[in-house]
Scaffold this motif. Structure first.
Motif, PDB file in Angstrom:
ATOM      1  N   ALA A 117       6.899 -13.872  11.801  1.00  0.00           N
ATOM      2  CA  ALA A 117       6.941 -14.398  10.784  1.00  0.00           C
ATOM      3  C   ALA A 117       7.104 -13.450   9.414  1.00  0.00           C
ATOM      4  N   PHE A 121       4.897 -21.448   6.860  1.00  0.00           N
ATOM      5  CA  PHE A 121       3.275 -21.243   6.840  1.00  0.00           C
ATOM      6  C   PHE A 121       2.621 -20.893   5.536  1.00  0.00           C
ATOM      7  N   SER A 132      -4.688 -28.308   9.189  1.00  0.00           N
ATOM      8  CA  SER A 132      -6.164 -27.856   9.452  1.00  0.00           C
ATOM      9  C   SER A 132      -7.070 -26.816   8.662  1.00  0.00           C
ATOM     10  N   PHE A 184       6.533 -12.426   5.627  1.00  0.00           N
ATOM     11  CA  PHE A 184       5.899 -12.916   4.575  1.00  0.00           C
ATOM     12  C   PHE A 184       6.250 -12.744   3.135  1.00  0.00           C
ATOM     13  N   GLY A 185       6.037 -13.399   2.129  1.00  0.00           N
ATOM     14  CA  GLY A 185       6.264 -13.187   0.873  1.00  0.00           C
ATOM     15  C   GLY A 185       5.318 -12.338   0.185  1.00  0.00           C
ATOM     16  N   GLN A 186       5.424 -11.873  -1.177  1.00  0.00           N
ATOM     17  CA  GLN A 186       4.344 -10.988  -1.735  1.00  0.00           C
ATOM     18  C   GLN A 186       3.360 -11.593  -2.113  1.00  0.00           C
ATOM     19  N   TYR A 232       1.164 -25.696   8.133  1.00  0.00           N
ATOM     20  CA  TYR A 232       2.139 -25.447   8.887  1.00  0.00           C
ATOM     21  C   TYR A 232       3.296 -26.460   8.668  1.00  0.00           C
ATOM     22  N   PHE A 274      -4.995 -18.862   7.878  1.00  0.00           N
ATOM     23  CA  PHE A 274      -4.131 -20.257   7.826  1.00  0.00           C
ATOM     24  C   PHE A 274      -4.638 -21.200   7.383  1.00  0.00           C
ATOM     25  N   TYR A 299      -0.951 -19.263   3.811  1.00  0.00           N
ATOM     26  CA  TYR A 299      -2.226 -18.456   4.278  1.00  0.00           C
ATOM     27  C   TYR A 299      -2.862 -18.231   2.791  1.00  0.00           C
ATOM     28  N   ARG A 321       3.875 -14.631  -9.463  1.00  0.00           N
ATOM     29  CA  ARG A 321       3.149 -13.731  -8.912  1.00  0.00           C
ATOM     30  C   ARG A 321       1.716 -13.643  -9.057  1.00  0.00           C
ATOM     31  N   GLN A 369      -5.434 -15.674   1.442  1.00  0.00           N
ATOM     32  CA  GLN A 369      -6.186 -14.251   1.693  1.00  0.00           C
ATOM     33  C   GLN A 369      -7.131 -13.756   0.489  1.00  0.00           C
ATOM     34  N   GLY A 380     -10.671  -8.428   0.330  1.00  0.00           N
ATOM     35  CA  GLY A 380     -11.215  -7.718   1.421  1.00  0.00           C
ATOM     36  C   GLY A 380     -11.111  -8.390   2.828  1.00  0.00           C
ATOM     37  N   GLN A 381     -10.192  -9.467   2.640  1.00  0.00           N
ATOM     38  CA  GLN A 381     -10.264 -10.105   4.213  1.00  0.00           C
ATOM     39  C   GLN A 381      -8.847 -10.322   4.561  1.00  0.00           C
ATOM     40  N   GLY A 382      -8.584 -10.776   5.930  1.00  0.00           N
ATOM     41  CA  GLY A 382      -7.118 -10.952   6.343  1.00  0.00           C
ATOM     42  C   GLY A 382      -6.862 -12.548   5.964  1.00  0.00           C
ATOM     43  N   PRO A 383      -5.482 -12.450   6.103  1.00  0.00           N
ATOM     44  CA  PRO A 383      -4.994 -13.910   5.665  1.00  0.00           C
ATOM     45  C   PRO A 383      -5.386 -14.978   6.594  1.00  0.00           C
TER      46      PRO A 383
END
Lengths: 115, 116
Positions: free
Chosen positions: A104, A33, A58, A106-108, A48, A45, A35, A9, A37, A40-43
């Motif tokens: 999708a 997938f 990519s 997501f894990g923690q 895959y 990519f 990702y 974790r 993060q 302060g940002q979104g995940p």
């Protein structure tokens, strides 16, 4: 398990150290997938997999990042020679369908801090 | 560049107030749209999704979103928020990958705090 499981974790790495982050997707899920993060940002990519095949990488920020899913289930994201800018939460997600077009799960996440 | 924009980064509301979180995307053509929520200490969870059909989509916990193609928007709404809605909300667009499969492109998120 019922959900996507990620370990560890939390990970603190010294700059230059190699790290390996593990993802156990939901059993039977074809698509997986990764990702990244940043605070302060979104995940964002990274890569895959469809079963064991890595169809798209990519989003990997450099050749220090490497991901594998050799048997089409558990996946490992490896970062070599970690840098401070690699500090982020790394999220794994899986989905049932081959195309990954369905929901999708997501894990923690693994919070990586490079010091 | 293709992107997803969430204009409100932090929102503070009192319980029972109405909520609207903005989301705009810059992709043309067919899009699949999602709202995910992340409660404190928990993983990202799907709130609702739009693939096709009725542009007004209803999700869990009383949330809904409206897809307006002409405005490239997919705003999230809830008539009356609860303290338990305190969370971070992410808008996302699913796009095809060149080699097969799809990926999610997320906005930067909106941190919602609901005060008693």
């Amino acid at each position: 398990g019922a959900g996507v499981s990620q370990s560890p974790r939390y990970k603190v790495a010294k700059r230059g150290q190699d790290v390996a982050l593990r993802c156990d997707p939901i059993s039977g899920h074809v698509s997986l997938f990764w990702y990244q993060q940043a605070l302060g940002q979104g995940p964002e990519f990274l890569t895959y997999f469809q079963n064991e095949a890595q169809l798209d990488k990519s989003g990997l920020p450099s050749d220090r990042f490497f991901a594998e899913r050799p048997e089409g289930s558990v996946s490992t994201l490896k970062i070599q020679r970690t840098q401070q800018e690699d500090s982020a939460v790394y999220l794994c997600a899986s989905s049932l369908k081959r195309t990954g077009a369905d929901e999708a799960f997501f894990g923690q996440g693994t919070r990586l801090t490079v010091v | 560049a293709q992107s997803v924009s969430q204009h409100n980064h932090h929102v503070i509301l009192s319980e029972a107030a109405s909520l609207e979180l903005g989301c705009n995307y810059s992709y043309g053509g067919t899009v699949n749209l999602f709202w995910y929520v992340q409660y404190p200490g928990q993983h990202l969870q799907l709130l609702l999704k739009y693939f096709s059909g009725d542009p007004l989509v209803k999700g869990i916990k009383g949330f809904e979103a409206e897809f307006i193609k002409s405005k490239f928007s997919f705003n999230l709404r809830k008539p009356s928020v609860q303290w338990s809605d305190t969370a971070e909300y992410f808008c996302a667009v699913k796009r095809r990958l060149t080699g097969g499969g799809n990926k999610l492109t997320f906005g930067t998120g909106t941190q919602l705090k609901v005060e008693l």
